[in-house]
Motif scaffolding. Structure first.
Motif, PDB file in Angstrom:
ATOM      1  N   GLY A  50       0.816  -1.205   0.000  1.00 50.63           N
ATOM      2  CA  GLY A  50       0.000   0.000   0.000  1.00 50.63           C
ATOM      3  C   GLY A  50       0.847   1.252   0.000  1.00 50.63           C
ATOM      4  O   GLY A  50       2.067   1.211   0.244  1.00 50.63           O
ATOM      5  N   LEU A  51       0.216   2.397  -0.291  1.00 49.74           N
ATOM      6  CA  LEU A  51       0.885   3.701  -0.294  1.00 49.74           C
ATOM      7  C   LEU A  51       0.142   4.651   0.638  1.00 49.74           C
ATOM      8  O   LEU A  51      -1.089   4.685   0.649  1.00 49.74           O
ATOM      9  CB  LEU A  51       0.907   4.303  -1.697  1.00 49.74           C
ATOM     10  N   VAL A  52       0.896   5.432   1.412  1.00 53.81           N
ATOM     11  CA  VAL A  52       0.338   6.543   2.166  1.00 53.81           C
ATOM     12  C   VAL A  52       1.188   7.770   1.870  1.00 53.81           C
ATOM     13  O   VAL A  52       2.339   7.661   1.433  1.00 53.81           O
ATOM     14  CB  VAL A  52       0.319   6.264   3.686  1.00 53.81           C
ATOM     15  N   VAL A  53       0.613   8.957   2.095  1.00 55.40           N
ATOM     16  CA  VAL A  53       1.317  10.206   1.815  1.00 55.40           C
ATOM     17  C   VAL A  53       1.616  10.906   3.127  1.00 55.40           C
ATOM     18  O   VAL A  53       0.706  11.205   3.908  1.00 55.40           O
ATOM     19  CB  VAL A  53       0.476  11.127   0.904  1.00 55.40           C
ATOM     20  N   GLU A  54       2.878  11.153   3.389  1.00 57.41           N
ATOM     21  CA  GLU A  54       3.301  11.886   4.573  1.00 57.41           C
ATOM     22  C   GLU A  54       3.435  13.350   4.184  1.00 57.41           C
ATOM     23  O   GLU A  54       4.302  13.720   3.391  1.00 57.41           O
ATOM     24  CB  GLU A  54       4.647  11.347   5.081  1.00 57.41           C
ATOM     25  N   SER A  55       2.558  14.206   4.736  1.00 64.40           N
ATOM     26  CA  SER A  55       2.540  15.608   4.282  1.00 64.40           C
ATOM     27  C   SER A  55       2.421  16.579   5.434  1.00 64.40           C
ATOM     28  O   SER A  55       1.967  17.691   5.272  1.00 64.40           O
ATOM     29  CB  SER A  55       1.356  15.814   3.324  1.00 64.40           C
ATOM     30  N   ARG A  56       2.851  16.187   6.621  1.00 62.91           N
ATOM     31  CA  ARG A  56       2.623  17.051   7.777  1.00 62.91           C
ATOM     32  C   ARG A  56       3.436  18.337   7.751  1.00 62.91           C
ATOM     33  O   ARG A  56       3.142  19.260   8.494  1.00 62.91           O
ATOM     34  CB  ARG A  56       2.933  16.290   9.064  1.00 62.91           C
ATOM     35  N   ASN A  57       4.460  18.396   6.929  1.00 65.15           N
ATOM     36  CA  ASN A  57       5.195  19.653   6.851  1.00 65.15           C
ATOM     37  C   ASN A  57       4.571  20.620   5.866  1.00 65.15           C
ATOM     38  O   ASN A  57       5.032  21.735   5.686  1.00 65.15           O
ATOM     39  CB  ASN A  57       6.659  19.428   6.472  1.00 65.15           C
ATOM     40  N   GLU A  58       3.465  20.214   5.237  1.00 65.18           N
ATOM     41  CA  GLU A  58       2.796  21.086   4.284  1.00 65.18           C
ATOM     42  C   GLU A  58       1.713  21.870   5.019  1.00 65.18           C
ATOM     43  O   GLU A  58       0.555  21.483   5.068  1.00 65.18           O
ATOM     44  CB  GLU A  58       2.169  20.277   3.141  1.00 65.18           C
ATOM     45  N   GLU A  59       2.104  22.972   5.661  1.00 65.29           N
ATOM     46  CA  GLU A  59       1.155  23.770   6.414  1.00 65.29           C
ATOM     47  C   GLU A  59       0.468  24.724   5.447  1.00 65.29           C
ATOM     48  O   GLU A  59       1.100  25.576   4.836  1.00 65.29           O
ATOM     49  CB  GLU A  59       1.872  24.581   7.496  1.00 65.29           C
ATOM     50  N   ILE A  60      -0.875  24.655   5.341  1.00 62.52           N
ATOM     51  CA  ILE A  60      -1.560  25.461   4.331  1.00 62.52           C
ATOM     52  C   ILE A  60      -1.515  26.937   4.667  1.00 62.52           C
ATOM     53  O   ILE A  60      -1.685  27.781   3.813  1.00 62.52           O
ATOM     54  CB  ILE A  60      -3.016  25.004   4.148  1.00 62.52           C
ATOM     55  N   ASP A  61      -1.303  27.320   5.958  1.00 64.10           N
ATOM     56  CA  ASP A  61      -1.233  28.734   6.297  1.00 64.10           C
ATOM     57  C   ASP A  61       0.177  29.148   6.707  1.00 64.10           C
ATOM     58  O   ASP A  61       0.380  30.183   7.313  1.00 64.10           O
ATOM     59  CB  ASP A  61      -2.201  29.069   7.425  1.00 64.10           C
ATOM     60  N   ASN A  62       1.149  28.307   6.367  1.00 62.06           N
ATOM     61  CA  ASN A  62       2.554  28.576   6.692  1.00 62.06           C
ATOM     62  C   ASN A  62       2.798  28.693   8.192  1.00 62.06           C
ATOM     63  O   ASN A  62       3.726  29.358   8.624  1.00 62.06           O
ATOM     64  CB  ASN A  62       3.056  29.851   5.979  1.00 62.06           C
ATOM     65  N   THR A  63       1.920  28.075   9.001  1.00 61.31           N
ATOM     66  CA  THR A  63       2.095  28.082  10.440  1.00 61.31           C
ATOM     67  C   THR A  63       2.136  26.652  10.936  1.00 61.31           C
ATOM     68  O   THR A  63       1.170  25.922  10.759  1.00 61.31           O
ATOM     69  CB  THR A  63       0.945  28.829  11.128  1.00 61.31           C
ATOM     70  N   PRO A  64       3.238  26.210  11.554  1.00 60.66           N
ATOM     71  CA  PRO A  64       3.325  24.822  11.994  1.00 60.66           C
ATOM     72  C   PRO A  64       2.230  24.482  12.973  1.00 60.66           C
ATOM     73  O   PRO A  64       1.835  25.282  13.799  1.00 60.66           O
ATOM     74  CB  PRO A  64       4.706  24.755  12.663  1.00 60.66           C
ATOM     75  N   GLY A  65       1.738  23.246  12.891  1.00 62.01           N
ATOM     76  CA  GLY A  65       0.699  22.810  13.806  1.00 62.01           C
ATOM     77  C   GLY A  65       0.390  21.345  13.576  1.00 62.01           C
ATOM     78  O   GLY A  65       0.848  20.725  12.627  1.00 62.01           O
TER      79      GLY A  65
END
Length: 582
Positions: A50-65
């Motif tokens: 299977g495949l999963v996508v790791e995207s937690r560094n993609e903050e849509i508002d440029n603010t980490p959370g």
């Protein structure tokens, strides 16, 4: 209405977490029965694969959370899967979309292979918002053994580019020229040029992928600071930027020795939603310069006189903002509080109305002026509008802009008055007073918040008036109210629905008209809303949500009142009153 208070209680929220795994390839120890003795094995891409996508560094508002939403394509079924023969110079053996992968084991000669997965071809440089940006992928090495099944398990696709953002702290931003730009270069060849006001993230593809070569990331700053030219001043962000990292660059000022000013850069490195490094590097040194202290809490403050609240929100001017004689009903008095006497009061006026622009040109107000020294036509016009031009070297100064608010209503559009106040200790603050003139709202039917911008979220504070004017020249057929968020979640617990039609509340729940309608002093019930015939076929009504305000204190966070009006010809408009309780 007071009898309703006892039914309301605090509401908790639950959070859930999601975990991803990346399993190592495993070989089934049970060999398949040899068919013809050939040196082959099989690769299984069904079942546990299977495949999963790791995207937690993609903050849509440029603010980490913790809570994020990925940019780019995260639909793994559209990802390309390639099988490469590592023993033959990465010769391509097979290629297909993950969503169309073979369900039967793939027969391969014994040897070493690489499974390459990617969402799309990775551009050298691209901006956030461009289709398929950023790209995601993974390369996984595996070996095929004779007569054995190889399974790869679950693979995690991660960003294939370096994410970069560039920002300036306010104390520096206001001192840099409008044409300031930061050219960010990766691996010496791939670059993006960030304008001064660029808010989007950029994505750069590392040129080198092997461990023996590094991908240096350099920012070149070009600007004019206090009249001093800086051209392509380099800042080494890192010697080796890696795909999947977010390099968050913030440029700021510090005082140096002997009267110099240092331009520094803080560089945060984020991976998988966590800070792994924070570094501060010197970018440039400017001699014989000073830094106005904009961030100082003791900098001058510009507030509304009656409430003593800072001027933040846009002031929307409609017919309901004025009385029958044309005088403004809101607070037009402005006060400046300064710890030390003011030494400069800069004012810049802007407008999107052609007539106002002509008026500004006629009165020599097309450029920023200092109210301490302004003269001629500009001084006369500003005095007529209510701005102070005398007795300014003081710590507190109040002035009445009622004449301005009365005159500006003749001009539809948005008008901005940017006030920058500096005290004798060089502490400075900038405040924008924005008026939006929208006499009728233009729509039919229409929904307006008297004295406030309905398209902005407002904090619930003492004295907040939430009076909604609804107009429909064809008559109101339906007025749906849907309460969402903190308060909306609490209403069902006291048998009050969160969605109802004020034209016919009884259709939603028996007795609802009594609860929502006029306040009954004898029973203590009634929110004071117009209901039934007070709404049906009316061309103009006042919907006072202010009566809900005492209930809001128990429901911290955001609450939205979504209003949908339909007239007798089927025309519809929807607006949302957005409130926040701290």
């Amino acid at each position: 209405m007071k009898t309703l208070f006892k039914y309301f209680a605090a509401i908790g929220l639950a959070a859930a977490t999601v975990a991803c795994v990346n399993e190592e390839p495993k070989i089934d120890p049970t060999p398949e029965p040899p068919v013809d003795g050939r040196d082959v094995g099989t690769l299984v891409l069904d079942g546990s694969f299977g495949l999963v996508v790791e995207s937690r560094n993609e903050e849509i508002d440029n603010t980490p959370g913790a809570g994020t939403r990925a940019n780019g394509n995260t639909d793994v079924n559209t990802y390309t899967v390639k099988i490469l023969n590592a023993d033959k110079g990465s010769e391509e053996v097979a290629s297909f979309l993950y969503g169309e992968r073979p369900t039967e084991p793939i027969e391969l000669p014994v040897g070493n292979y690489v499974l390459k997965v990617f969402s799309a071809d990775t551009p050298d440089a691209a901006w956030e918002g461009v289709a398929d940006t950023p790209t995601y992928g993974i390369e996984k090495a595996f070996r095929i053994s004779k007569g054995q099944r190889t399974e790869l398990g679950t693979l995690t696709c991660r960003p294939l580019s370096v994410k970069v953002t560039v920002a300036y702290r306010q104390s520096l931003y206001e001192l840099l020229s409008a044409d300031t730009e930061a050219d960010v270069v990766l691996s010496g060849v791939h670059n993006l040029v960030f304008a001064k006001d660029e808010k989007k993230a950029g994505y750069l593809r590392p040129l080198h992928t092997g461990a023996d070569k590094e991908n240096d990331l350099v920012l070149y700053l070009t600007t004019v600071y206090e009249g001093k030219q800086i051209t392509r001043q380099p800042l080494k962000v890192t010697n080796n930027a890696k795909a999947g990292e977010w390099r968050k660059i913030t440029i700021f000022l510090e005082n140096g020795e002997s009267g110099s000013v240092i331009i520094n850069a803080e560089i945060e490195t984020w991976v998988n939603g966590e800070t792994i490094d924070v570094d501060v590097q010197q970018l440039a040194t400017i001699g014989e310069a000073t830094i106005p202290d904009i961030d100082d809490p003791d900098a001058p403050k510009v507030v509304w006189s009656k409430s003593d609240e800072p001027i933040r929100d846009k002031v929307v001017l409609t017919d309901d903002s004025y009385n029958e004689d044309g005088y403004y009903l809101g607070d037009a008095n402005v006060t400046i509080h300064a710890k030390d006497p003011m030494q400069r009061f800069m004012l810049e006026v802007g407008s999107d109305n052609a007539d106002v622009k002509a008026l500004l040109e006629e009165n020599e107000l097309t450029e920023e002026v200092d109210l301490f020294t302004v003269s001629g036509k500009a001084r006369s016009r500003l005095r007529l509008w209510g701005f102070p031009t005398m007795n300014l070297n003081v710590t507190d100064r109040t002035f009445d802009l009622a004449p301005l608010v009365k005159v500006i209503f003749d001009y539809e559009g948005t008008h901005t008055f940017r006030m920058t106040v500096t005290d004798e200790r060089n502490r400075r603050s900038t405040t924008e007073l924005i008026f939006e003139v929208n006499k009728s709202g233009g729509a039919d039917p229409n929904i307006r918040w008297i004295g406030n911008d309905i398209d902005q979220r407002h904090d619930v504070v003492d004295g907040l008036q939430v009076e909604i004017r609804i107009t429909a020249t064809k008559g109101i057929r339906s007025l749906m109210v849907e309460i969402e968020g903190a308060l909306g979640e609490g209403l069902p617990s006291v048998q009050i629905p969160s969605k109802f039609d004020l034209v016919d509340p009884e259709a939603t729940q028996a007795g609802l008209s009594t609860i929502l309608g006029p306040f009954n002093e004898a029973t203590g019930v009634g929110f004071g809303f117009p209901v039934g015939d007070d709404v049906r076929n009316q061309t103009s009504i006042l919907f006072p949500i202010t009566t809900f305000m005492p209930l809001m204190g128990s429901f911290k966070g955001d609450t939205d009142f979504k209003l949908t009006v339909t007239d007798n010809e089927g025309n519809t408009i929807a607006k949302t009153v957005m409130l926040h309780v701290n």
